[in-house]
Motif scaffolding. Sequence first.
Motif, short mmCIF file in Angstrom:
data_model
loop_
_atom_site.label_atom_id
_atom_site.label_comp_id
_atom_site.label_asym_id
_atom_site.label_seq_id
_atom_site.Cartn_x
_atom_site.Cartn_y
_atom_site.Cartn_z
N GLN A 1 53.46 49.81 23.08
CA GLN A 1 52.35 50.11 23.97
C GLN A 1 52.27 49.04 25.06
N VAL A 2 52.48 49.47 26.29
CA VAL A 2 52.43 48.53 27.41
C VAL A 2 50.97 48.24 27.77
N GLN A 3 50.68 46.98 27.96
CA GLN A 3 49.35 46.59 28.40
C GLN A 3 49.44 45.75 29.66
N LEU A 4 48.54 46.01 30.58
CA LEU A 4 48.43 45.24 31.81
C LEU A 4 47.02 44.69 31.88
N VAL A 5 46.91 43.39 32.01
CA VAL A 5 45.60 42.75 32.06
C VAL A 5 45.45 42.03 33.39
N GLU A 6 44.47 42.47 34.16
CA GLU A 6 44.23 41.91 35.50
C GLU A 6 43.10 40.90 35.44
N SER A 7 43.12 39.97 36.39
CA SER A 7 42.03 39.02 36.55
C SER A 7 42.01 38.52 37.98
N GLY A 8 40.88 37.93 38.38
CA GLY A 8 40.81 37.26 39.67
C GLY A 8 39.96 37.93 40.72
N GLY A 9 39.42 39.10 40.44
CA GLY A 9 38.56 39.75 41.43
C GLY A 9 37.24 39.03 41.58
N GLY A 10 36.46 39.47 42.56
CA GLY A 10 35.15 38.86 42.77
C GLY A 10 34.61 39.14 44.15
N LEU A 11 33.57 38.39 44.49
CA LEU A 11 32.90 38.52 45.79
C LEU A 11 33.31 37.36 46.68
N VAL A 12 33.69 37.67 47.90
CA VAL A 12 34.11 36.64 48.85
C VAL A 12 33.65 37.05 50.25
N GLN A 13 33.41 36.06 51.09
CA GLN A 13 33.05 36.34 52.48
C GLN A 13 34.28 36.69 53.30
N ALA A 14 34.06 37.43 54.35
CA ALA A 14 35.15 37.76 55.26
C ALA A 14 35.83 36.48 55.73
N GLY A 15 37.16 36.52 55.75
CA GLY A 15 37.95 35.35 56.12
C GLY A 15 38.35 34.49 54.94
N GLY A 16 37.78 34.77 53.79
CA GLY A 16 38.08 33.99 52.59
C GLY A 16 39.33 34.48 51.88
N LEU A 18 41.29 35.22 47.85
CA LEU A 18 41.24 35.46 46.41
C LEU A 18 42.66 35.59 45.91
N ARG A 19 42.83 35.30 44.64
CA ARG A 19 44.14 35.46 44.00
C ARG A 19 43.98 36.32 42.76
N LEU A 20 44.69 37.45 42.74
CA LEU A 20 44.68 38.33 41.58
C LEU A 20 45.90 38.05 40.72
N SER A 21 45.72 38.24 39.41
CA SER A 21 46.82 38.07 38.47
C SER A 21 46.89 39.31 37.58
N CYS A 22 48.10 39.61 37.12
CA CYS A 22 48.29 40.72 36.20
C CYS A 22 49.41 40.36 35.24
N ALA A 23 49.09 40.34 33.96
CA ALA A 23 50.06 40.01 32.93
C ALA A 23 50.43 41.25 32.14
N ALA A 24 51.73 41.46 31.95
CA ALA A 24 52.24 42.62 31.21
C ALA A 24 52.69 42.19 29.83
N SER A 25 52.47 43.07 28.86
CA SER A 25 52.91 42.80 27.49
C SER A 25 53.13 44.13 26.77
N GLY A 26 53.71 44.05 25.60
CA GLY A 26 53.83 45.23 24.75
C GLY A 26 55.24 45.70 24.49
N ARG A 27 56.19 45.32 25.32
CA ARG A 27 57.59 45.69 25.08
C ARG A 27 58.45 44.82 25.96
N THR A 28 59.73 44.90 25.73
CA THR A 28 60.64 44.15 26.59
C THR A 28 61.01 45.02 27.78
N PHE A 29 61.23 44.36 28.91
CA PHE A 29 61.54 45.06 30.13
C PHE A 29 62.88 44.59 30.67
#
Length: 116
Positions: A1-16, A18-29
């Motif tokens: 079972q493949v799982q993708l877990v995201e993080s890093g969203g939020g509220l920011v002012q224009a011009g700012g 953000l960094r999003l991350s996504c980690a995959a797990s569950g099988r070999t690729f």
Amino acid sequence: QVQLVESGGGLVQAGGSLRLSCAASGRTFSSYAMGWFRQAPGKEREFVARINWSGGRTYYADSVKGRFTISRDSAKITVYLQMNSLKPEDTAVYYCNLNVDGMDYWGKGTLVTVSS
């Protein structure tokens, strides 16, 4: 079972930034690509960026070129999206995507809100 877990969203002012991350797990690729899509309120999901794991070639939507950078950590099977010079029109739920062996897998999404 493949799982993708995201993080890093939020509220920011224009011009700012953000960094999003996504980690995959569950099988070999072996050969695969990871990327990001987004869906703004009342709009369809759209492509943002993608990186091929073999060779690291990257692709971007015209709307984010020069502002967003996609990268990867091969050891962790993690993809990042560095978002700079954010605009209110970048406000959306950002979804991580993994494409492997012709199959698409999706994360649950992380909300990015850019205030003007």
